[in-house]
Design a protein around this motif. Sequence first.
Motif, short mmCIF file in Angstrom:
data_model
loop_
_atom_site.label_atom_id
_atom_site.label_comp_id
_atom_site.label_asym_id
_atom_site.label_seq_id
_atom_site.Cartn_x
_atom_site.Cartn_y
_atom_site.Cartn_z
N ALA A 237 0.95 -1.25 0.23
CA ALA A 237 -0.21 -0.16 -0.10
C ALA A 237 0.87 1.13 0.00
N ARG B 252 2.71 14.15 -7.36
CA ARG B 252 1.97 15.13 -7.30
C ARG B 252 2.01 16.42 -6.61
N SER C 169 2.17 1.60 -3.52
CA SER C 169 1.36 2.07 -4.32
C SER C 169 0.79 3.58 -4.40
N ILE C 170 0.82 4.11 -3.05
CA ILE C 170 0.22 5.41 -2.64
C ILE C 170 1.38 6.61 -2.70
N ALA D 182 0.81 18.25 -2.33
CA ALA D 182 0.19 17.60 -3.47
C ALA D 182 -1.51 18.02 -3.16
N ASP D 183 -1.82 18.66 -2.32
CA ASP D 183 -3.25 19.09 -1.86
C ASP D 183 -4.25 18.09 -1.88
N SER D 184 -3.81 16.91 -1.45
CA SER D 184 -4.76 15.77 -1.72
C SER D 184 -5.46 15.20 -0.43
N LYS D 185 -6.94 15.41 -0.70
CA LYS D 185 -7.75 15.03 0.33
C LYS D 185 -8.01 13.39 0.49
N VAL D 186 -7.55 12.88 -0.59
CA VAL D 186 -7.88 11.43 -0.62
C VAL D 186 -6.58 10.67 -0.15
N LEU D 187 -5.36 10.92 -1.18
CA LEU D 187 -4.37 10.06 -0.98
C LEU D 187 -3.52 10.27 0.23
N GLU E 5 3.28 8.28 -5.97
CA GLU E 5 2.05 8.93 -6.45
C GLU E 5 1.91 10.36 -5.82
N ASN F 277 3.68 20.99 -7.68
CA ASN F 277 2.89 22.22 -7.13
C ASN F 277 4.12 23.09 -6.39
N LEU G 289 -4.71 8.42 3.39
CA LEU G 289 -4.29 7.27 3.17
C LEU G 289 -3.04 6.96 3.58
#
Lengths: 219, 219
Positions: free
Chosen positions: B89, B100, B92-93, B147-152, B96, B104, B155
């Motif tokens: 996991a 991302r 995988s995460i 990355a401003d990522s609310k999902v990854l 990425e 930025n 996780l």
Amino acid sequence: MKDILDTPVKMPAHETIYRALREKILFGELVPGQAVTIQGLVNELAVSMTPVREAIRTLTAEGALELQGNRRVCVPIIGERRFSELGFARLSIEPELAKRAALNMTPDDIEDLMRIDVELNKAIDSGDIHGYMKQNWLFHFTLYGHADSKVLQPLAESLWLRYGPLSRIVSGQYGTRNLVDLHDEALSALRDSDNAGVGDAIRGDIQQGLDIVRESQCW
Amino acid sequence: MKDILDTPVKMPAHETIYRALREKILFGELVPGQAVTIQGLVNELAVSMTPVREAIRTLTAEGALELQGNRRVCVPIIGERRFSELGFARLSIEPELAKRAALNMTPDDIEDLMRIDVELNKAIDSGDIHGYMKQNWLFHFTLYGHADSKVLQPLAESLWLRYGPLSRIVSGQYGTRNLVDLHDEALSALRDSDNAGVGDAIRGDIQQGLDIVRESQCW
DNA sequence: CAATCCAATATTTGATCAAATTATTTTTCA
DNA sequence: TGAAAAATAATTTGATCAAATATTGGATTG
């Protein structure tokens, strides 16, 4: 000594509340943006605040609910950006989960899955959106369940909790008529003990669903 | 109307408790298998039960704590099987996420990261295990934050919460002397605006850490 | 060794306080 | 005077606590 029958007959209230809410979110009974208030659930379910708070905290940690700055919670609204992340994560996790599950499955397990697929197709034919949502979830997660995975499975569940409301909206717009899936390919690969093939079929199934949602532009 | 200065000066108790517990788990102050009781935290932190329960629920949903059948909670013990899932996991995460993020980042952001890396190396040189754990976390997550990522990102945080205690054990066994990382490669790729290269460096960094833990056989 | 009791712990509740939203009134200015 | 803005009041909702209830694990005892 513990008994073999280890079924806890009584479930804590917070657990019951959690499951009820979770189902509603997973199968699209709560729409994105919809507010979820503690007091509302207290009145609706005739329970006290603490277990409601706990259920909401759990769902929030799983991404199924979202804290708005002003200590309110609502079903999150998924935009294009988050949808892209969701898709990446699902494609990263679920095929692997399916592959690991395939490794452990007996012919009986495969038959269980086939029965679910039959129910799923019935729901599609009869235009039963809620039934489709439920059986589709059931297909994926009875499969994933056989992976006996304490890490990847909860991740997949968290991702589905966010994907559910979106998928429900799209199904509501276009109906179940032109819904397709790659479950037959997955079942066929399972019967052939082609573990990698199961993973590939699930990857295709997910990708297909993602494409449909993306095309619908529901943001 | 709301003011521009929207800084909430007061944090809810459950949030404070959550952060305190989270830090302890993340940086290995709580060892795998260690029990965490509600009453214990109530006495230790001089707060009431409800916020403690909420903090524990959140951490449990994130995988940082685990419910033992008998409604007790403890820091999970990671075996070989779960370790393999955790590794898959993370690989995988996180690369990425790094890729991302790289997209930025400004030169100033890169300098921030370099400063953290300096502190990290100081901690390694002085054998400060807790400092190493903290700065290493800080390096990865200030990077990922861009990355401003609310999902990854959530996780990844969940995965680190489970990885932390293991990593701490290994560092405790072998000390910080022979710890290495690929942060320089990541920084170099960042300066070259080689986004894919940043992802690759982070992948290598994670893989290296995983190999060390696997070799240590701490299960 | 089994059944029972006891202490520790978790769960739930009802009450209280604080914060935020909404509704209402008052003020201001053209 | 009338409409928009500001201030204030009322209501709803969230956060915390302390007390009551229920469950578990272990000690005790027959």
